[in-house]
Structure formats: C-alpha cells, structure tokens
Enzyme design. Structure first.
Site, mmCIF file in Angstrom:
data_model
loop_
_atom_site.group_PDB
_atom_site.id
_atom_site.type_symbol
_atom_site.label_atom_id
_atom_site.label_comp_id
_atom_site.label_asym_id
_atom_site.label_seq_id
_atom_site.Cartn_x
_atom_site.Cartn_y
_atom_site.Cartn_z
ATOM 1 C CG ASP A 53 -2.039 0.973 1.160
ATOM 2 O OD1 ASP A 53 -2.330 1.469 0.046
ATOM 3 O OD2 ASP A 53 -2.654 1.257 2.202
ATOM 4 C CG ASN B 133 -7.355 -2.260 -6.348
ATOM 5 O OD1 ASN B 133 -6.365 -2.959 -6.146
ATOM 6 N ND2 ASN B 133 -7.761 -1.353 -5.468
#
Length: 242
Positions: free
Chosen positions: A18, A66
């Site tokens: 991340d 996503n």
C-alpha cells in the site's frame, strides 16, 4: 544487515502493498509513477524472501475493489503487470521461484491473462519458493464461491453435510495448495485487512509500517520478520501450555 533466525521463518508471508499513490503525490508525480516504482520494491522483496528461505510469499497486487478506480489508472496497472511479468520471468527462473495467481482471473484482460499463465506454466517446476499474486482478488467473493461449490457437491451427493470441516473448506479455497498465513505485512500506515485472505489469516501475526510501498527495502522486510520472531504464537493456548 540485521540478523534473522532462519530456523524461525514464517512459512507463508503475505503483504498488502500500500502507498504507491501517496508516494507519487508526495513527490508531485502521477500515480502511475508510484505504481511503477512499487515494482522495484516487489523485485527486492521477492528476491530477499527467496534468499533467506521463505517458502511462500503472497502479494496483494490488485483487489476486486480496485476495478472501481479510474479507468486510466486501471489500464496503467494492467499494462504495468504485463511488462513486469515479461521482465521478471528471467528473475523467477534464475531464483527457482514458482509463480502462482489467485483471484477471479477471468476478469483480467485477455492479454494479461495470457501473459500471466505463460509465466505460471514456465515456472511450474521451480521449487525454491512459491510467489502468489492476488489479482482481481476479494476474500468475501472467494468465500461465497466456496459456499456455492460445497453446496453444489452436497446437493449432488459428492460430499455429505456432516463431512464439512475446515479441511473441506481449505480444499475449495483459491489457496488450497498453500499453508495458512503466518505473517501479514501492511505498508503505508494503514491498519486494515482490506478483504484479503480472511480465512487464511485466522492465526496470522500482523506487522504494520508507515513506510510507503515504493520505499519498502530489504531492511524493512528484515524488521518485520524480526518482530514476528520475537512474538509468542499461542494459537488459542495460554503461555503455560506452550
């Protein structure tokens, strides 16, 4: 370099990579540049894990959620995935690393799927480490599919209802050929699971770092593993029972 105990390594390490976007934003760059720089950290992490003896490494590369990102960013990520697979094939072969992938792979563009399975096939006999990419992956979706598949087998008298236990569920997971996760690392200072391997991390240790993924180094990986090695893993027992 920090010293780790190679006799006490996690058998399965999972990483939530991340911070690519925030890394790029902090430098006034496009998010795509952040993702591109993140691939360098992937290479370092994969090679380091293989070197020290990690048997299974799973990277959360692209979640099912996503797909909701802007089309340009998704397209960029897919192009980057193809180029990375092509570039890293030689690295995987050199390091004797087997590539694996989990997730709803049918959602991936055809060219991505083709390249992915070509590398998976070429590395299938490698046995030093298994590198698993979680692509178009969502744990809730995985578990829903498990329930459907098992229900269908019960309905068709392939499995009896009374036979359903943890091992039956494990057999129907994307990760049926992998052990449970021992250590989860998440970068960028976030403290969420983000729908990642919910069943498989039931007894995992967690390590959170503020380092953004493109800045994640070999030393950061060592710090996470050393932290893991200092912990007492009880699996529900008291310290006196261990």
């Amino acid at each position: 370099m920090m010293q780790i105990d190679t006799n006490n390594l996690p058998k399965h390490l999972a990483i939530i990579m991340d911070g690519n976007g925030r890394w790029a934003k902090s430098k006034g760059l496009l998010r795509a540049i952040g993702h591109e720089n993140g691939t360098k950290s992937v290479r370092v992490t994969v090679e380091t894990c293989a070197k020290i003896g990690i048997e299974n490494l799973t990277l959360y590369a692209f979640s099912s959620e996503n797909w909701n990102r802007p089309k340009l960013e998704v397209d960029t990520l897919m192009k980057l995935l193809i180029s990375s697979l092509k570039k890293e094939e030689a690295t995987l072969m050199k390091n004797n690393i087997k590539l694996n992938a989990i997730g709803n792979l049918t959602n991936l563009p055809k060219n991505v799927n083709r390249e992915l399975h070509e590398v998976i096939n070429k590395t299938k006999d490698n046995n030093r480490m298994t590198l698993t990419l979680a692509l178009s992956y969502g744990s809730r979706e995985e578990l829903i599919q498990v329930v459907k598949n098992i229900s269908n087998k019960v309905k068709n008298n392939i499995i009896s209802e009374s036979a359903i236990d943890e091992s039956i569920i494990n057999e129907h997971l994307y990760t049926h050929n992998l052990p449970d996760v021992d250590l989860v690392i998440r970068t960028s200072g976030e403290h969420r699971i983000s729908n990642f391997l919910l069943w498989q991390i039931a007894y995992a240790e967690f390590y959170f770092t503020n380092v953004l993924w493109p800045d994640f180094t070999e030393n950061d990986l060592y710090e996470a593993i050393i932290s893991y090695q200092k912990r007492e893993r009880r699996f529900g027992k008291t310290s006196e029972q261990l």
